[in-house]
Design a protein around this motif. Structure first.
Motif, PDB file in Angstrom:
ATOM      1  N   ILE A  12     101.076 -35.515  18.909  1.00  0.00           N
ATOM      2  CA  ILE A  12     100.941 -35.979  17.510  1.00  0.00           C
ATOM      3  C   ILE A  12     102.137 -35.524  16.683  1.00  0.00           C
ATOM      4  O   ILE A  12     102.716 -36.303  15.912  1.00  0.00           O
ATOM      5  N   VAL A  48      99.698 -49.183  20.410  1.00  0.00           N
ATOM      6  CA  VAL A  48      99.027 -49.240  19.100  1.00  0.00           C
ATOM      7  C   VAL A  48      97.927 -50.299  19.096  1.00  0.00           C
ATOM      8  O   VAL A  48      97.029 -50.247  18.266  1.00  0.00           O
ATOM      9  N   GLY A 100      95.848 -50.612  21.566  1.00  0.00           N
ATOM     10  CA  GLY A 100      94.719 -49.960  22.225  1.00  0.00           C
ATOM     11  C   GLY A 100      94.065 -50.869  23.242  1.00  0.00           C
ATOM     12  O   GLY A 100      94.725 -51.404  24.131  1.00  0.00           O
ATOM     13  N   CYS A 126      93.905 -52.812  15.954  1.00  0.00           N
ATOM     14  CA  CYS A 126      94.245 -51.658  16.809  1.00  0.00           C
ATOM     15  C   CYS A 126      92.928 -50.987  17.167  1.00  0.00           C
ATOM     16  O   CYS A 126      92.240 -50.477  16.274  1.00  0.00           O
ATOM     17  N   PHE A 168      91.055 -48.174  19.221  1.00  0.00           N
ATOM     18  CA  PHE A 168      91.161 -46.947  20.016  1.00  0.00           C
ATOM     19  C   PHE A 168      89.780 -46.414  20.365  1.00  0.00           C
ATOM     20  O   PHE A 168      88.798 -46.742  19.702  1.00  0.00           O
ATOM     21  N   ILE A 175      87.457 -39.883  19.250  1.00  0.00           N
ATOM     22  CA  ILE A 175      88.407 -38.764  19.113  1.00  0.00           C
ATOM     23  C   ILE A 175      88.412 -37.874  20.364  1.00  0.00           C
ATOM     24  O   ILE A 175      89.457 -37.357  20.758  1.00  0.00           O
ATOM     25  N   GLN A 223      91.253 -38.009  24.034  1.00  0.00           N
ATOM     26  CA  GLN A 223      92.515 -37.624  23.386  1.00  0.00           C
ATOM     27  C   GLN A 223      93.689 -38.492  23.843  1.00  0.00           C
ATOM     28  O   GLN A 223      94.782 -38.394  23.291  1.00  0.00           O
ATOM     29  N   TRP A 263      94.192 -41.253  23.006  1.00  0.00           N
ATOM     30  CA  TRP A 263      94.604 -42.087  21.878  1.00  0.00           C
ATOM     31  C   TRP A 263      95.386 -41.318  20.819  1.00  0.00           C
ATOM     32  O   TRP A 263      95.761 -41.887  19.795  1.00  0.00           O
ATOM     33  N   SER A 264      95.659 -40.028  21.074  1.00  0.00           N
ATOM     34  CA  SER A 264      96.443 -39.249  20.099  1.00  0.00           C
ATOM     35  C   SER A 264      97.823 -39.885  19.909  1.00  0.00           C
ATOM     36  O   SER A 264      98.338 -39.970  18.788  1.00  0.00           O
ATOM     37  N   CYS A 320      97.546 -43.337  18.038  1.00  0.00           N
ATOM     38  CA  CYS A 320      97.154 -43.153  16.649  1.00  0.00           C
ATOM     39  C   CYS A 320      98.337 -42.612  15.839  1.00  0.00           C
ATOM     40  O   CYS A 320      98.590 -43.066  14.711  1.00  0.00           O
ATOM     41  N   GLN A 368     100.701 -45.401  15.361  1.00  0.00           N
ATOM     42  CA  GLN A 368     100.206 -46.359  14.370  1.00  0.00           C
ATOM     43  C   GLN A 368     100.466 -45.834  12.959  1.00  0.00           C
ATOM     44  O   GLN A 368     100.905 -46.575  12.072  1.00  0.00           O
ATOM     45  N   LEU A 369     100.224 -44.541  12.756  1.00  0.00           N
ATOM     46  CA  LEU A 369     100.393 -44.004  11.395  1.00  0.00           C
ATOM     47  C   LEU A 369     101.869 -44.025  10.980  1.00  0.00           C
ATOM     48  O   LEU A 369     102.176 -44.338   9.827  1.00  0.00           O
TER      49      LEU A 369
END
Ligand code: NAD
Ligand code: UDP
Length: 389
Positions: free
Chosen positions: A113, A142, A144, A173, A175, A178, A181, A183-184, A187, A190-191
Motif C-alpha cells: 500500500i 483495478v 478486480g 472495480c 475487489f 478486506i 489482502q 486486493w491491497s 485498491c 485505484q486510489l
C-alpha cells in the motif's frame, strides 16, 4: 554517429526532443522503454531507481553514442529530496515504481500500500505544482473480478461480453473483502488513479494513466536463487521459466483455471511511446494496454510454455509437467485471484491507433529462448552448489 530520424506525431507535426524523468527505470518495463527511447528517439532520460542491473548496459557507463542522453540517479523515492529537482528538470515524468508481484500483496500488504499509494503522492504533487505532465503506471487489477464471475458457473450471461470485457470508462472495480489482502495492491492503485484524476479535474494536471494487462518478455522479474532471492515468488512467466530451467513440474495455483491475456513487452512499449509523443491525444485518458487475442487459462499457458521450452532447449518434456497446488500453500492466507482479463481496446485504438501484433506462441518462443540462453548454466551451477552443501 548517425542521429535518429526526425519523429512525427500522429497528426503530422514534428516531435521536439523531451527530457523524461523515468521513475522505476531499472525494472522490467523501464528497461525496455529506456532501450526503445535510446534506439529510436532523441529524448533524454533521467533514469531513477534503486537498482540499475537491467539497464547497466545503458548507464554504467553510458556508451559513447548515448553520452548526454541517459543518466542514472540511484534514489529511493520514499525519502529523497532530489526527486523534486529531477521532476522540475524534466518535461514529462513517467512513474513505474511499485511493488507489483502478487506474492507480496497478501504477505507484505503495508509495503504494498505504501509503495503503490503513499510513495506515489509526492510524484503527483510535484508534477501538479510544477505544471509537468505525468504518465502514471496503474494496473488492470483495478478492475478486480469480472461481473460474470458472480453468476452461477454455467449461466449463459457469462458468455456475454458486457459481463467480462473491461472498459476504462464503464467497468466497475470489484475487489474481494478486506481479509483477502490480495486486493491491497489493486485498491492502492485505484486510489492513486482517483487522486491523479482529481488533480487533473481540479488543478489542471496533464496526466495519462496506463493499465497494463500482463506485459511479458525478457528481463521480467527474476529467477529465484540466481538473480533474486531463493524463496522469492515472481510473476507467472518467471515462476514457470524457473520450473522449466530446473526440470521441475510447473505449479498450477487452484487448478490454473484463471484466465489472462498476455501481451509482448515490445508491442506494449510502442503504445507507451505513442503516449509520450502525442500528449494532445493521450492527456486526460486512462488506457488499457493488452492483447485481447492472446487469452489462455493459466493451465493452457503452462502447457504452451512446456512445449515451447522443449523446442527451444532441445530437452525432452517431463513425464509429469504440471502439479496442482492450493493458493494458500503457494501464496499464503489472504490470496485471491482475478478470474478473467479481457481489455477493451476502443479508447487506445481511437486515440492512438495502437494494436498489439505478436501472438502468444511467438512471444513465448522469443522469451523462452532468452530465458534458456541467459539462465540455464547459472541454474545448473546453483543446483549443483545447493546439492553439494
Ligand atoms: P518492476 O518491479 O520490474 O519495476 C519496478 C521498478 O521500480 C523496480 O526496478 C524497482 O526497483 C523500482 N522501485 C520500486 N520502488 C521504488 C522506490 N521507492 N524508489 C525508486 N525505485 C523504486 O515492475 P514492472 O513490471 O516493470 O512494472 C512497472 C509498473 O507497471 C508498476 O507500477 C506496475 O504496478 C505496473 N504494472 C505492470 C504490469 C506488467 O505486466 N509488467 C502489469 C500491471 C501493472
Ligand atoms: N500462477 C500459477 N503458478 C505460478 C505463478 C502464478 O498458477 O507458479 C497463477 C496465479 O495464481 C494467477 C496467474 O498465474 O492466476 C497470473 O499470476 P501473475 O503472478 O503473473 O500475476 P497476476 O496476473 O495475477 O497479476
Amino acid at each position: 554517429m548517425s542521429s535518429p530520424p526526425a519523429r512525427m506525431d500522429l497528426d503530422g507535426n514534428p516531435v521536439a526532443p523531451l527530457t523524461i524523468c523515468m521513475i522505476g527505470a531499472g525494472g522490467f518495463i523501464g528497461s525496455h522503454l529506456c532501450e526503445k527511447l535510446m534506439a529510436e528517439t532523441a529524448h533524454v532520460v533521467l533514469a531513477v531507481d534503486v537498482y540499475c542491473d537491467k539497464i547497466r548496459h545503458l548507464v554504467d557507463p553510458a556508451p559513447p553514442h548515448l553520452a548526454g542522453r541517459i543518466s542514472f540517479h540511484r534514489l529511493n523515492i520514499k525519502n529523497d529530496s532530489r526527486l523534486e529537482g529531477l521532476i522540475k528538470m524534466a518535461d514529462l515524468t513517467i512513474n513505474l515504481a511499485a511493488i507489483c508481484t502478487p506474492a507480496d500483496y497478501n504477505t507484505r500488504p503495508l509495503d504494498t500500500i505504501y509503495s503503490n499509494f503513499i510513495d506515489a503522492l509526492p510524484v503527483v504533487k510535484y508534477c501538479s505544482e510544477n505544471n509537468k505532465r505525468l504518465i502514471h503506471f496503474s494496473t488492470c487489477e483495478v478492475y478486480g473480478k469480472t461481473i460474470g464471475s458472480f453468476l452461477p458457473k454455467d449461466h449463459p450471461l457469462r458468455k456475454e461480453p458486457e459481463f467480462y470485457v473491461l472498459k476504462e470508462d464503464e467497468s466497475p472495480c470489484i475487489f474481494g473483502p478486506i481479509v483477502k489482502q490480495r486486493w491491497s495492491y489493486a485498491c492502492a492503485k485505484q486510489l492513486i488513479e482517483r487522486l491523479i484524476f482529481a488533480e487533473g479535474a481540479e488543478n489542471g494536471l496533464e496526466f495519462t494513466i496506463v493499465r497494463p494487462f500482463n506485459w511479458i518478455g525478457p528481463r521480467m522479474d527474476f529467477i529465484p536463487g540466481v538473480d533474486g532471492p531463493s524463496e522469492g515468488v515472481p510473476r507467472v512467466l518467471a515462476c514457470f521459466s524457473n520450473n522449466l530451467l530446473r526440470r521441475e513440474p510447473l505449479k498450477l495455483v487452484d487448478g490454473g483455471q484463471s484466465q489472462r491475456t498476455f501481451v509482448y513487452i515490445k508491442d506494449a512499449i510502442e503504445a507507451v511511446v505513442l503516449m509520450i509523443e502525442n500528449p494532445a491525444r493521450a492527456n486526460g485518458h486512462i488506457f488499457n494496454v493488452g492483447n485481447p487475442n492472446n487469452e489462455v487459462t493459466v493451465r493452457e499457458l503452462a502447457q504452451m510454455m512446456t512445449e515451447v521450452y522443449a523446442n527451444v532447449s532441445g530437452e525432452a518434456p517431463l513425464v509429469e509437467p504440471m502439479i496442482d497446488v492450493s493458493s494458500s500453500q503457494f501464496y499464503g492466507e489472504g490470496y485471491d485471484d482475478s478470474d478473467k482479463r479481457i481489455p477493451d481496446m476502443t479508447i487506445i485504438n481511437k486515440q492512438l491507433g495502437w494494436n498489439p501484433k505478436t501472438p502468444l506462441k511467438d512471444l513465448l518462443e522469443t522469451t523462452l529462448t532468452y530465458q534458456h540462453k541467459t539462465y540455464k548454466e547459472a541454474v545448473k551451477r546453483q543446483m549443483s552448489q545447493a546439492s553439494a552443501s
